[in-house]
Design an enzyme around this catalytic site. Structure first.
Site, PDB file in Angstrom:
ATOM      1  N   GLY A   9      10.311 -11.389 -12.120  1.00 15.31           N
ATOM      2  CA  GLY A   9      11.121 -10.591 -13.035  1.00 15.31           C
ATOM      3  C   GLY A   9      12.534 -11.115 -13.158  1.00 15.31           C
ATOM      4  CB  ALA A  10      13.873 -14.528 -12.864  1.00 17.17           C
ATOM      5  CB  SER A  11      13.800 -12.653 -18.041  1.00 16.00           C
ATOM      6  OG  SER A  11      12.747 -11.698 -18.089  1.00 16.00           O
ATOM      7  N   GLY A  12      15.120 -10.008 -16.240  1.00 19.35           N
ATOM      8  CA  GLY A  12      15.755  -8.699 -16.359  1.00 19.35           C
ATOM      9  C   GLY A  12      17.196  -8.742 -15.890  1.00 19.35           C
ATOM     10  N   GLY A  15      17.234  -9.069 -12.194  1.00 17.03           N
ATOM     11  CA  GLY A  15      16.680 -10.367 -11.836  1.00 17.03           C
ATOM     12  C   GLY A  15      17.652 -11.509 -12.077  1.00 17.03           C
ATOM     13  CE1 TYR A 148       9.686   1.816 -12.624  1.00 15.71           C
ATOM     14  CE2 TYR A 148      11.038   3.665 -11.897  1.00 15.71           C
ATOM     15  CZ  TYR A 148      10.859   2.307 -12.076  1.00 15.71           C
ATOM     16  OH  TYR A 148      11.854   1.428 -11.684  1.00 15.71           O
TER      17      TYR A 148
END
Length: 239
Positions: A9-12, A15, A148
Site C-alpha cells: 500500500g505504498a501509494s496511499g 504508505g 472494516y
C-alpha cells in the site's frame, strides 16, 4: 543500507510517508501499489535510485493476483509494512457478500499469505520485523464501519498471536493503530463533520501521515527489538 523493506500500500498517503521516511533512514524499498501508479512515479522521481529495488502492482483482493505478487518478490525482504487497505462505509445490513469477501481477502488473507511466504526466511536468519497499520476501530469498533472494524480487529489479533509464536526466533511483530489521520480516506467527511471529530480529540487536531511514518521508523530501529506484540495507539488520546 539498513535492509530491504516491503511496503504494502505504498501509494496511499500513509504508505508514501512511510516510504519517504524509510528511504531517508537508509532502507531499500520494495513498493506495492494497486491503482495509483502516478503517486508511485512521482515519489520515485525524488528517490536516490539505489533506494528503490522494485515496484509491483497487484490487486490484493484477488487470490490469483496475490500469488502472482508473491512470485514477483525476487529480492530478499527483511521487513514488511502492511500499510494498505480500503474502508467501507454503510449499514451492515446493506453490505453484499462480495464486499465482505473483498474486505476479508484484502485485509486478512493477503497479509496472511504474504507473511506466510516471507516468514520462513526471517525465522532462518533469526531477524525480521513485521508491522501492521491497523485502526482505532479495530479495537473499539465503529458504527457504519462494521466490516472494516472487524478486519482491522482481525489484524490486531494476528499481530498479538504471531508475535508470541515467532519471538523465540527473534522476529518481531507489532502494529500501529492510528486514530483520525489527515488522509484521502477521510475525504468522504464534510468540513463540519471533520471539525466535530477534531473537537473530540484532546490534542485538538488530526494526526499526520508523517507521525505514523515516524512510529514505523521507531519500531524498525534495533533499539526497539524488545517491543513485541504491541498495538501502539497514535490517536491524540482520542477514545
Amino acid at each position: 543500507m539498513e535492509g530491504n523493506v516491503l511496503i504494502i500500500g505504498a501509494s496511499g498517503d500513509i504508505g508514501v510517508a512511510i516510504a519517504e521516511r524509510l528511504a531517508n533512514d537508509g532502507y531499500q524499498l520494495l513498493l506495492h501499489y494497486n491503482k495509483n501508479r502516478k503517486k508511485i512515479d512521482e515519489f520515485s522521481e525524488k528517490l536516490d535510485k539505489e533506494c528503490l529495488l522494485t515496484v509491483i502492482q497487484a490487486d490484493l483482493k484477488n487470490d490469483i493476483m496475490i500469488k502472482e505478487f508473491l512470485n514477483k518478490l525476487v529480492f530478499p525482504v527483511d521487513y514488511i509494512i502492511f500499510a494498505g487497505g480500503a474502508a467501507h462505509f454503510g449499514l451492515f445490513q446493506d453490505i453484499t457478500e462480495q464486499i465482505m469477501n473483498d474486505m476479508l481477502t484484502l485485509h486478512v488473507k493477503a497479509p496472511w499469505m504474504i507473511t506466510h511466504h516471507l516468514l520462513p526466511a526471517m525465522i532462518q536468519q533469526k531477524s525480521g520485523k513485521i508491522i501492521f497499520i491497523t485502526s482505532l476501530w479495530g479495537d473499539i469498533g465503529a458504527s457504519n464501519e462494521v466490516v472494516y472494524s472487524s478486519v482491522k480487529g482481525a489484524q490486531n489479533s494476528f499481530v498479538k498471536a504471531l508475535a508470541k509464536e515467532v519471538a523465540p526466533s527473534e522476529v518481531s511483530v507489532n502494529a500501529i493503530s492510528p486514530g483520525y489521520i489527515e488522509t484521502k480516506m477521510n475525504n468522504y467527511l464534510g468540513e463540519d463533520e471533520k471539525a466535530a471529530l477534531i473537537a473530540e480529540i484532546p490534542i485538538n487536531r488530526a494526526g499526520l501521515p508523517s507521525e505514523i511514518a515516524h512510529t514505523v521508523s521507531f519500531l524498525l530501529d534495533k533499539q526497539s527489538n524488545y517491543i513485541q506484540g504491541e498495538i501502539i495507539n497514535v490517536n491524540g488520546a482520542w477514545k
